[in-house]
Structure formats: C-alpha cells, structure tokens
Enzyme design. Sequence first.
Site, PDB file in Angstrom:
ATOM      1  N   ARG A  46     -58.350  86.746  -4.919  1.00 21.58           N
ATOM      2  CA  ARG A  46     -59.427  86.640  -5.916  1.00 21.58           C
ATOM      3  C   ARG A  46     -60.502  87.673  -5.644  1.00 21.58           C
ATOM      4  O   ARG A  46     -61.323  87.963  -6.479  1.00 21.58           O
ATOM      5  CB  ARG A  46     -60.130  85.273  -5.769  1.00 21.58           C
ATOM      6  CG  ARG A  46     -59.388  84.138  -6.315  1.00 21.58           C
ATOM      7  CD  ARG A  46     -60.174  82.889  -6.071  1.00 21.58           C
ATOM      8  NE  ARG A  46     -59.848  82.353  -4.745  1.00 21.58           N
ATOM      9  CZ  ARG A  46     -59.814  81.066  -4.473  1.00 21.58           C
ATOM     10  NH1 ARG A  46     -60.125  80.193  -5.387  1.00 21.58           N
ATOM     11  NH2 ARG A  46     -59.503  80.638  -3.266  1.00 21.58           N
ATOM     12  N   LYS A 137     -48.372  72.479   4.376  1.00 16.73           N
ATOM     13  CA  LYS A 137     -48.954  71.142   4.367  1.00 16.73           C
ATOM     14  C   LYS A 137     -50.473  71.247   4.160  1.00 16.73           C
ATOM     15  O   LYS A 137     -51.004  72.326   4.401  1.00 16.73           O
ATOM     16  CB  LYS A 137     -48.603  70.396   5.645  1.00 16.73           C
ATOM     17  CG  LYS A 137     -49.374  70.871   6.871  1.00 16.73           C
ATOM     18  CD  LYS A 137     -48.960  70.059   8.053  1.00 16.73           C
ATOM     19  CE  LYS A 137     -49.723  70.446   9.269  1.00 16.73           C
ATOM     20  NZ  LYS A 137     -51.152  70.179   9.283  1.00 16.73           N
ATOM     21  N   LYS A 171     -40.115  76.070  15.270  1.00 17.10           N
ATOM     22  CA  LYS A 171     -40.358  76.546  16.630  1.00 17.10           C
ATOM     23  C   LYS A 171     -39.010  76.626  17.337  1.00 17.10           C
ATOM     24  O   LYS A 171     -38.180  75.723  17.206  1.00 17.10           O
ATOM     25  CB  LYS A 171     -41.288  75.601  17.395  1.00 17.10           C
ATOM     26  CG  LYS A 171     -42.753  75.775  17.009  1.00 17.10           C
ATOM     27  CD  LYS A 171     -43.631  74.892  17.873  1.00 17.10           C
ATOM     28  CE  LYS A 171     -45.046  74.824  17.350  1.00 17.10           C
ATOM     29  NZ  LYS A 171     -45.905  75.923  17.749  1.00 17.10           N
ATOM     30  N   GLU A 205     -53.977  69.179  22.455  1.00 18.52           N
ATOM     31  CA  GLU A 205     -54.587  70.484  22.186  1.00 18.52           C
ATOM     32  C   GLU A 205     -55.910  70.611  22.936  1.00 18.52           C
ATOM     33  O   GLU A 205     -56.695  69.670  22.966  1.00 18.52           O
ATOM     34  CB  GLU A 205     -54.844  70.651  20.687  1.00 18.52           C
ATOM     35  CG  GLU A 205     -53.586  70.656  19.851  1.00 18.52           C
ATOM     36  CD  GLU A 205     -53.871  71.144  18.436  1.00 18.52           C
ATOM     37  OE1 GLU A 205     -53.614  72.315  18.158  1.00 18.52           O
ATOM     38  OE2 GLU A 205     -54.366  70.336  17.629  1.00 18.52           O
ATOM     39  N   ASP A 224     -53.164  65.297  10.027  1.00 19.89           N
ATOM     40  CA  ASP A 224     -52.992  66.713  10.371  1.00 19.89           C
ATOM     41  C   ASP A 224     -51.735  66.925  11.219  1.00 19.89           C
ATOM     42  O   ASP A 224     -50.975  67.855  10.993  1.00 19.89           O
ATOM     43  CB  ASP A 224     -54.240  67.190  11.134  1.00 19.89           C
ATOM     44  CG  ASP A 224     -54.227  68.693  11.385  1.00 19.89           C
ATOM     45  OD1 ASP A 224     -53.638  69.417  10.570  1.00 19.89           O
ATOM     46  OD2 ASP A 224     -54.812  69.131  12.399  1.00 19.89           O
ATOM     47  N   HIS A 229     -45.976  67.143  12.043  1.00 18.77           N
ATOM     48  CA  HIS A 229     -45.287  67.713  13.200  1.00 18.77           C
ATOM     49  C   HIS A 229     -44.689  66.660  14.135  1.00 18.77           C
ATOM     50  O   HIS A 229     -43.538  66.771  14.564  1.00 18.77           O
ATOM     51  CB  HIS A 229     -46.242  68.596  14.010  1.00 18.77           C
ATOM     52  CG  HIS A 229     -46.949  69.634  13.196  1.00 18.77           C
ATOM     53  ND1 HIS A 229     -46.381  70.230  12.100  1.00 18.77           N
ATOM     54  CD2 HIS A 229     -48.174  70.195  13.318  1.00 18.77           C
ATOM     55  CE1 HIS A 229     -47.227  71.119  11.584  1.00 18.77           C
ATOM     56  NE2 HIS A 229     -48.327  71.110  12.300  1.00 18.77           N
ATOM     57  N   LYS A 323     -53.467  72.002  27.004  1.00 17.76           N
ATOM     58  CA  LYS A 323     -52.678  72.341  25.809  1.00 17.76           C
ATOM     59  C   LYS A 323     -51.220  72.179  26.206  1.00 17.76           C
ATOM     60  O   LYS A 323     -50.694  72.914  27.046  1.00 17.76           O
ATOM     61  CB  LYS A 323     -52.924  73.779  25.385  1.00 17.76           C
ATOM     62  CG  LYS A 323     -51.894  74.235  24.353  1.00 17.76           C
ATOM     63  CD  LYS A 323     -52.330  75.458  23.578  1.00 17.76           C
ATOM     64  CE  LYS A 323     -51.260  75.907  22.582  1.00 17.76           C
ATOM     65  NZ  LYS A 323     -50.941  74.963  21.533  1.00 17.76           N
TER      66      LYS A 323
HETATM   67  C1  BG6 Z   1     -51.555  72.860  12.357  1.00 14.95           C
HETATM   68  C2  BG6 Z   1     -52.761  71.956  12.365  1.00 14.95           C
HETATM   69  O1  BG6 Z   1     -50.602  72.407  11.436  1.00 14.95           O
HETATM   70  O2  BG6 Z   1     -50.960  72.874  13.647  1.00 14.95           O
HETATM   71  C3  BG6 Z   1     -53.758  72.395  13.418  1.00 14.95           C
HETATM   72  O3  BG6 Z   1     -53.379  71.978  11.077  1.00 14.95           O
HETATM   73  C4  BG6 Z   1     -53.084  72.501  14.771  1.00 14.95           C
HETATM   74  O4  BG6 Z   1     -54.852  71.495  13.493  1.00 14.95           O
HETATM   75  C5  BG6 Z   1     -51.822  73.364  14.671  1.00 14.95           C
HETATM   76  O5  BG6 Z   1     -54.009  73.060  15.704  1.00 14.95           O
HETATM   77  C6  BG6 Z   1     -51.048  73.360  15.975  1.00 14.95           C
HETATM   78  O6  BG6 Z   1     -49.998  74.286  15.873  1.00 14.95           O
HETATM   79  P1  BG6 Z   1     -49.482  75.039  17.167  1.00 14.95           P
HETATM   80  O7  BG6 Z   1     -48.307  75.825  16.680  1.00 14.95           O
HETATM   81  O8  BG6 Z   1     -50.629  75.898  17.642  1.00 14.95           O
HETATM   82  O9  BG6 Z   1     -49.132  73.988  18.148  1.00 14.95           O
END
Ligand code: BG6
Length: 443
Positions: A46, A137, A171, A205, A224, A229, A323
């Site tokens: 845009r 998503k 992945k 995370e 989320d 996931h 993480k």
């Molecule tokens: C995304 C989420 O789908 O996945 C995020 O919206 C999250 O909040 C991310 O941090 C994590 O993905 P990855 O590949 O970094 O583990």
Amino acid sequence: MSNKPTILIIIGISGDLSKRKLLPAISQIAKTGMIPEKFKIVGVTRQPDIKLDTLLNYTKDKDYIINNTELFEMDLLSQDDYKNLSNRLNEIEKEFGSETQYLFYLSVPPKVSKSIIELIGKSGLSERINTKLLLEKPFGIDLISAKELVNHIDNYFKPEQVYRIDHYLAKETAQNIIIFREGNSLFKKTWNKDFIEKIEVIVSEEIDIEGRANFYEQTGALRDLIQSHLLQLLALTLMDLPKEDHINEVPNLRYEALRQLNLSSGESLLSYAKRGQYKGYREEVNNPLSMTETFASIDLVSSDEKWQGVKIKLTTGKALKDKTTYIKILYKKDHEHESNELLLRLQPDEGISFSVWAKRPGYEHQISRHALNFSFKDHYTSLPEAYEQVLFNAIIGDHSLFSTSKEVVETWRILDSLQKAWATSTYDLIIYPKGSTIEEIIS
Ligand code: BG6
C-alpha cells in the site's frame, strides 16, 4: 523439483514476515538451484515509493531477489486494483510464454485478509486452477470464527488451492518426528500406552511479546502457540504412521489424532489448565486490567485406544528462562531406576536424546542415569529454515506440511470449553517474574 513457471504475489511485502522470513527464504531456495527457471515475485504494497533494497536487511544474497522482483502499489481493498494486478500478472505470464501458477501469499493482519480473499475471488483470479492461496495463522480466534473463515474461503477457493501455514510443521526437526518413529523399530513397537506413561510438548521462549501489543492482546499464548504449533506437534507424535511413501496421507492422519483429543476433564477444568502473565506485561500493553496469558499449560487425554490413560501436557510461555522446544516421552517403569526418557529436541541444539541407566564404575553397586545423544550440528552444517520448506512445498504443490481446514476446526474444538472458562474467570492468572522456569510458574 517442479519447474512450473511461478509468480509469487506477496501481499504485504513491506511487512515484518516478508522481510525477515519470505525474501531470505526465496533467496536461499534460489541459491540451492531449486527454484523454477521462470519465477517472479510481485510484491504488493500500500505504501507509495517503497524501495526494494530497504526490504532486504535480512536477506544475505540479495541479487536473486533484486533481479526477480517488482513492486506493485495498490489499495488492498479496491476491487479495481485487483483487476489491474490481474492484468499485470497476465503480462508476466505472456513474457514467460507458458501457463503460470500464481501463488498469493497473504502476509497481512487477519482483519484484512478476509476482505482480500473475497476481492481476489471476485476478480476471477481464484477460478484459474493454477492459483494458490497461502495463509498465515491465526485461522480464526475460536471455534465459531474458524468455521466461518473456512466457509468464507470455500466460497472462493477449492480446498486443494489453499495452503494454511503452520511453520512448525515445516521445521526440519518436526518432519523428523515421522522419520524417527517409522525408522527405528525399538521405538516404533513401543509407541503406545503399554510402554509410554506421559507425553509433554514444551515451547519455552526467552523473548517477550517484543512490542506486538495489539496482536498479543487479541491473541495470548493459548491461541498464538497451543492452538497451532503445539497441537500440531502433538498430532505428529500421536498419529498413526502413513503407509510407505504415502506422505499425502499425513494431514488426514494428523486430523484423526486431533479428533480423538480432549482436555482432561476432572473436578474442574481450571485445575487441568494453568495460565500466567509475566510481570510488566500490563504496562507494556498499556492495559492495567489485561487478563491475556503469556504462559499456558494444559492437560489432555486421547480416546484413541492406543493412547488411553497416557498423560499428555502442552506448555508454552514467553519471557521464560530458556529458549527451548522439545517433545518429551516418558516410558513406564516398575522401579525408579528403570525410567527412560526420550527427548526429541526441535530447537535449539536440534537432535534426539535417550536416557539410560548404567552401573557406575567401582566396587559398590551404584547406578547413574546418562543420555545417549544425537545432535544434528555434530553431523550437518545447517538446517533449512521452515519458511524455505513452506515456500518450496507450495511451489511444488505438496500439501503434507500444511494444516487442512478440518484440522484447524478440530484444534479450536479441543480448546473451546477452556476459552470459555478463561473468559469468565479471573482468579487463576499467575503473575510470574520474567526469566522464570516452567516449574517455578506451575509448581
Ligand atoms: C509464531 C508466534 O507463530 O511463532 C510467535 O506468533 C512465536 O509468538 C513464534 O514467537 C515462535 O516461532 P519459532 O520458529 O521462533 O519457534
């Protein structure tokens, strides 16, 4: 590799996802020589006067993108502009000189994507069998909205044209779950309730919401990460294995696994589901009353005969100490010193470890637990990024790493009663300091 002439239309090319993931992924696929010879990116935006090089901060090899991308400025909500876009795509197809597939990648907020789907549909573009739609998503925010969204998309696109992205499925280490299960007879034969006591999927995370206040306030950890996931990783763990070489059966097998999952029902649902919020979140999103969870942990059960009685737990959180993403399989034991634990590590230090007991050297009869460990990094220099795989599979038309609408609806069905319970209760939100461990939050 497919050599189908392809135009990738990135709607929202100046957004974060496109800069951080999509453009670097295309440049990497091109580097490996796996991109169709006739390939072009049309970057829809845009914003007037945007310069392509400002979008390439995360792309290492910029040349391929620079030579094969054109920007197309338009109003994303104007029907006429879709006609102009369609004309431009036609011209490129003529330059290619052969039938071309159009891949529409919607890299825009969910609010806008609904209208864009309709406008693409009404412009006639979705009627070409060679048009595909790639969607990020969230697919809805609850069971009702997910069903509505599915119906909305069905009005314009056939199921085989739609690719719903869950980048976790793409992945490398998630794909390895099936390979590991079918390629190792010891685990294949013991992959059931007779041998397994508990399955846990953990996505911890270290990052917080990183300034995404608007998005996160409407989302929270359950929507989320758990709805998408974590449930997909669990489905890959619980599903029946496909017959040899029948990789296209995988989405349906995942769906069957999801269909048999329910939240643990006990005295009270809330005792089987914990939620938390890190300290400082409310200030960050400027909402002193926010109940949005940045941490969620839920217990599930499967009615599948193979899994009855096995404990299942999914946990995720932001601003945690580590993480790490892994699936932990705990084997049944008669005595404490017999327990074996299998860890499928998805990130970081991708690999697999299995704990075994061994005698400690010495005159006394003492034993210790040790891990048999396999790390990808000890054997391979790098693993492809999930978005490379997503785009590659969409180009070649392989649906196995994408979620079907049936799966999406099932995941919302599983969480439905919990979403309702959390919407009406306030007492159970645990406030945790940033840097906490999962155990500290739920103990
Ligand atoms: C995304 C989420 O789908 O996945 C995020 O919206 C999250 O909040 C991310 O941090 C994590 O993905 P990855 O590949 O970094 O583990």
